[in-house]
Enzyme design. Structure first.
Site, PDB file in Angstrom:
ATOM      1  N   ASN A 157       0.932  -1.022   0.100  1.00 54.42           N
ATOM      2  CA  ASN A 157      -0.045  -0.184   0.050  1.00 54.42           C
ATOM      3  C   ASN A 157       0.840   1.065  -0.023  1.00 54.42           C
ATOM      4  O   ASN A 157       1.478   1.595   0.987  1.00 54.42           O
ATOM      5  CB  ASN A 157      -1.051  -0.017   1.284  1.00 54.42           C
ATOM      6  CG  ASN A 157      -1.810   0.996   1.321  1.00 54.42           C
ATOM      7  OD1 ASN A 157      -1.401   2.119   1.074  1.00 54.42           O
ATOM      8  ND2 ASN A 157      -3.078   0.985   1.657  1.00 54.42           N
TER       9      ASN A 157
ATOM     10  N   HIS B  76       0.777   5.856   1.739  1.00 52.48           N
ATOM     11  CA  HIS B  76       1.901   6.627   2.644  1.00 52.48           C
ATOM     12  C   HIS B  76       3.024   7.507   2.005  1.00 52.48           C
ATOM     13  O   HIS B  76       3.285   8.692   2.448  1.00 52.48           O
ATOM     14  CB  HIS B  76       2.472   5.700   3.733  1.00 52.48           C
ATOM     15  CG  HIS B  76       1.351   4.914   4.101  1.00 52.48           C
ATOM     16  ND1 HIS B  76       0.682   5.004   5.255  1.00 52.48           N
ATOM     17  CD2 HIS B  76       0.878   3.287   3.950  1.00 52.48           C
ATOM     18  CE1 HIS B  76      -0.472   4.163   5.691  1.00 52.48           C
ATOM     19  NE2 HIS B  76      -0.311   3.378   4.761  1.00 52.48           N
TER      20      HIS B  76
ATOM     21  N   HIS C 131      -5.517   3.939  -2.369  1.00 51.45           N
ATOM     22  CA  HIS C 131      -6.854   4.087  -1.862  1.00 51.45           C
ATOM     23  C   HIS C 131      -7.203   5.671  -2.223  1.00 51.45           C
ATOM     24  O   HIS C 131      -6.306   6.528  -1.983  1.00 51.45           O
ATOM     25  CB  HIS C 131      -6.805   4.135  -0.195  1.00 51.45           C
ATOM     26  CG  HIS C 131      -8.052   4.398   0.384  1.00 51.45           C
ATOM     27  ND1 HIS C 131      -8.414   4.335   1.647  1.00 51.45           N
ATOM     28  CD2 HIS C 131      -9.418   4.744  -0.234  1.00 51.45           C
ATOM     29  CE1 HIS C 131      -9.604   4.470   1.781  1.00 51.45           C
ATOM     30  NE2 HIS C 131     -10.230   4.802   0.788  1.00 51.45           N
TER      31      HIS C 131
ATOM     32  N   ARG D 109      -9.186   8.283  -1.693  1.00 48.38           N
ATOM     33  CA  ARG D 109     -10.100   8.616  -0.929  1.00 48.38           C
ATOM     34  C   ARG D 109     -11.091   9.969  -1.455  1.00 48.38           C
ATOM     35  O   ARG D 109     -10.764  10.664  -2.357  1.00 48.38           O
ATOM     36  CB  ARG D 109      -9.507   9.181   0.262  1.00 48.38           C
ATOM     37  CG  ARG D 109      -9.004   8.249   1.254  1.00 48.38           C
ATOM     38  CD  ARG D 109      -8.257   8.799   2.481  1.00 48.38           C
ATOM     39  NE  ARG D 109      -9.338   9.287   3.273  1.00 48.38           N
ATOM     40  CZ  ARG D 109      -9.706   8.592   4.524  1.00 48.38           C
ATOM     41  NH1 ARG D 109      -9.228   7.374   5.024  1.00 48.38           N
ATOM     42  NH2 ARG D 109     -10.665   9.091   5.264  1.00 48.38           N
TER      43      ARG D 109
ATOM     44  N   ARG E 126      -6.952  12.890   0.529  1.00 44.17           N
ATOM     45  CA  ARG E 126      -5.927  13.196   1.217  1.00 44.17           C
ATOM     46  C   ARG E 126      -4.613  12.987   1.015  1.00 44.17           C
ATOM     47  O   ARG E 126      -3.499  13.463   1.388  1.00 44.17           O
ATOM     48  CB  ARG E 126      -6.430  13.156   2.861  1.00 44.17           C
ATOM     49  CG  ARG E 126      -6.184  11.614   3.296  1.00 44.17           C
ATOM     50  CD  ARG E 126      -6.355  11.315   4.518  1.00 44.17           C
ATOM     51  NE  ARG E 126      -7.409  11.950   5.066  1.00 44.17           N
ATOM     52  CZ  ARG E 126      -8.032  11.164   6.286  1.00 44.17           C
ATOM     53  NH1 ARG E 126      -7.482  10.331   6.906  1.00 44.17           N
ATOM     54  NH2 ARG E 126      -9.091  11.846   6.733  1.00 44.17           N
TER      55      ARG E 126
ATOM     56  N   GLU F 230      -8.467   0.538  -3.277  1.00 41.85           N
ATOM     57  CA  GLU F 230      -9.283   0.702  -2.155  1.00 41.85           C
ATOM     58  C   GLU F 230     -10.174   1.923  -2.580  1.00 41.85           C
ATOM     59  O   GLU F 230      -9.746   2.931  -2.919  1.00 41.85           O
ATOM     60  CB  GLU F 230      -8.505   1.057  -1.151  1.00 41.85           C
ATOM     61  CG  GLU F 230      -7.628  -0.347  -0.379  1.00 41.85           C
ATOM     62  CD  GLU F 230      -6.996   0.123   0.827  1.00 41.85           C
ATOM     63  OE1 GLU F 230      -7.053   1.078   1.295  1.00 41.85           O
ATOM     64  OE2 GLU F 230      -6.045  -0.762   1.131  1.00 41.85           O
TER      65      GLU F 230
ATOM     66  N   THR G 274      -8.199   4.202   7.600  1.00 44.16           N
ATOM     67  CA  THR G 274      -9.407   3.204   7.595  1.00 44.16           C
ATOM     68  C   THR G 274      -9.169   2.654   9.155  1.00 44.16           C
ATOM     69  O   THR G 274      -8.388   1.704   9.310  1.00 44.16           O
ATOM     70  CB  THR G 274      -9.318   2.303   6.591  1.00 44.16           C
ATOM     71  OG1 THR G 274      -9.070   2.622   5.368  1.00 44.16           O
ATOM     72  CG2 THR G 274     -10.673   1.642   6.351  1.00 44.16           C
TER      73      THR G 274
ATOM     74  N   GLU H 274     -11.124  -9.122   2.852  1.00 44.90           N
ATOM     75  CA  GLU H 274      -9.849  -8.663   3.495  1.00 44.90           C
ATOM     76  C   GLU H 274     -10.075  -8.565   4.977  1.00 44.90           C
ATOM     77  O   GLU H 274     -10.886  -7.591   5.241  1.00 44.90           O
ATOM     78  CB  GLU H 274      -9.225  -7.327   2.936  1.00 44.90           C
ATOM     79  CG  GLU H 274      -7.885  -7.036   3.617  1.00 44.90           C
ATOM     80  CD  GLU H 274      -7.106  -6.053   3.014  1.00 44.90           C
ATOM     81  OE1 GLU H 274      -7.278  -5.551   1.683  1.00 44.90           O
ATOM     82  OE2 GLU H 274      -6.292  -5.223   3.552  1.00 44.90           O
TER      83      GLU H 274
ATOM     84  N   HIS I 240      -3.919  -4.390   7.594  1.00 42.85           N
ATOM     85  CA  HIS I 240      -3.919  -3.057   8.416  1.00 42.85           C
ATOM     86  C   HIS I 240      -3.039  -3.565   9.651  1.00 42.85           C
ATOM     87  O   HIS I 240      -3.293  -4.556  10.378  1.00 42.85           O
ATOM     88  CB  HIS I 240      -5.440  -2.875   8.741  1.00 42.85           C
ATOM     89  CG  HIS I 240      -5.609  -1.402   9.059  1.00 42.85           C
ATOM     90  ND1 HIS I 240      -6.129  -0.453   8.333  1.00 42.85           N
ATOM     91  CD2 HIS I 240      -5.200  -0.623  10.397  1.00 42.85           C
ATOM     92  CE1 HIS I 240      -5.878   0.720   9.070  1.00 42.85           C
ATOM     93  NE2 HIS I 240      -5.275   0.420  10.405  1.00 42.85           N
TER      94      HIS I 240
HETATM   95  N1  PXP Z   1      -5.611  -2.568   3.839  1.00 44.34           N
HETATM   96  C1  PXP Z   1      -6.762  -1.753   4.188  1.00 44.34           C
HETATM   97  C2  PXP Z   1      -8.116  -2.074   3.512  1.00 44.34           C
HETATM   98  C3  PXP Z   1      -6.383  -0.379   4.378  1.00 44.34           C
HETATM   99  O1  PXP Z   1      -7.257   0.513   4.366  1.00 44.34           O
HETATM  100  C4  PXP Z   1      -5.138  -0.192   4.919  1.00 44.34           C
HETATM  101  C5  PXP Z   1      -4.557   1.232   5.359  1.00 44.34           C
HETATM  102  O2  PXP Z   1      -4.527   2.188   4.253  1.00 44.34           O
HETATM  103  C6  PXP Z   1      -4.108  -1.238   4.810  1.00 44.34           C
HETATM  104  C7  PXP Z   1      -4.562  -2.451   4.264  1.00 44.34           C
HETATM  105  C8  PXP Z   1      -2.737  -1.083   5.112  1.00 44.34           C
HETATM  106  O3  PXP Z   1      -2.637  -0.763   6.450  1.00 44.34           O
HETATM  107  P1  PXP Z   1      -1.282  -0.306   6.910  1.00 44.34           P
HETATM  108  O4  PXP Z   1      -0.751   0.903   6.240  1.00 44.34           O
HETATM  109  O5  PXP Z   1      -1.361  -0.086   8.553  1.00 44.34           O
HETATM  110  O6  PXP Z   1      -0.191  -1.229   6.616  1.00 44.34           O
END
Ligand code: PXP
Length: 259
Positions: A7, A10, A47, A49, A53, A74, A105, A155, A209
């Protein structure tokens, strides 16, 4: 083999902290996606959004052109983003709940309360050749509802597990050794039964997550996992050792998963 979807939201978060609304700036999430794929990641997750953001529209279109593995978008189950997804044609969408005040999330999707609209979206995506995943808590009712919606994947939300694991580390002051893994954590047990239930109902099981290099081996007690979506811990490690090493370190850990 357990797959890794990185993901990269970040990366965009860091850019937006400096260049919000300017349409340019570094670090570039698309360049990050290329490095993740070259390091062996099996997919890229982003994602889009509603409040934009982190990821911007231009990012996801460039990602669609660039990503050679699988692009996982996402998204919230809302008309604006559904329209974009249907044009973008990611390989898979993961439908998530979105609250504007959350940092990331936070909870899982309330599938049981929104079955008809989720089924409609699931059908539209599938008709466009896009697979569908639902981001849910490892909860019996949500898993049953996900099967009724007809999504290909769920998921399982590992955020609570990550919190419990952290509290366990703090309380025991114990390095997470092989023989000292807290396999009796209630949330881990919920993930184990959730994964079994989803698999038995014909759903493919992803998880994500809050997963990091410390808690991951403990999660491996959960069976049937196909893919993990991991962002924050990889991007955080990348600040110190580089993105390629951070992805490779995660993939090395994931080799120990026995299913
Ligand atoms: N899966 C989903 C559905 C998420 O919303 C996120 C966070 O954006 C992640 C996985 C990844 O989470 P993390 O950044 O804590 O590894």
């Amino acid at each position: 083999m357990l797959k890794l979807g990185v993901n990269i939201d970040h990366v965009a978060t860091v850019r937006e902290a400096r260049y919000r609304g300017r349409g340019f700036g570094e670090p570039d999430p698309v360049a990050a996606a290329r490095i993740c794929e070259a390091a062996g990641a099996h997919g890229i997750t982003a994602h889009l959004r509603e409040d934009r953001r982190h990821m911007q529209d231009r990012d996801i279109w460039k990602l669609r052109e660039t990503v050679k593995t699988r692009l996982n978008l996402e998204m919230a189950n809302v008309p604006e983003i559904i329209t974009i997804a249907l044009k973008l044609k990611p390989d898979i969408v993961c439908i998530v709940p979105e609250r504007r005040t959350e940092v990331t999330t936070e909870g899982g999707l309330e599938v049981a309360g929104a079955e008809s609209s989720l089924t409609e979206t699931r059908q539209k995506m599938n008709d466009a050749g896009i697979e569908v995943s639902l981001f849910i808590a490892p909860d019996e009712k949500q898993i049953e509802a996900s099967a009724r919606v007809g999504s290909q994947f769920v998921e399982l939300h590992t955020g609570q597990f990550a919190e419990e694991f952290h509290r366990w580390v703090e309380a025991t002051d114990e390095p997470a050794r092989e023989d000292a893994r807290p396999t009796d954590l209630p949330e881990l047990q919920r993930l184990i039964s959730g994964a079994k239930q989803a698999h038995a109902l014909g759903l493919k099981v992803n998880a994500g997550h809050g997963l990091n290099y410390e808690n991951l081996p403990t999660l491996f007690a959960a069976p049937h996992l196909v893919e993990l979506n991991i962002g924050h811990s990889i991007v955080s490690r990348a600040v110190l050792v580089g993105l390629e090493s951070a992805v490779k370190d995660m993939l090395r850990l994931m080799k120990d998963y026995r299913g």
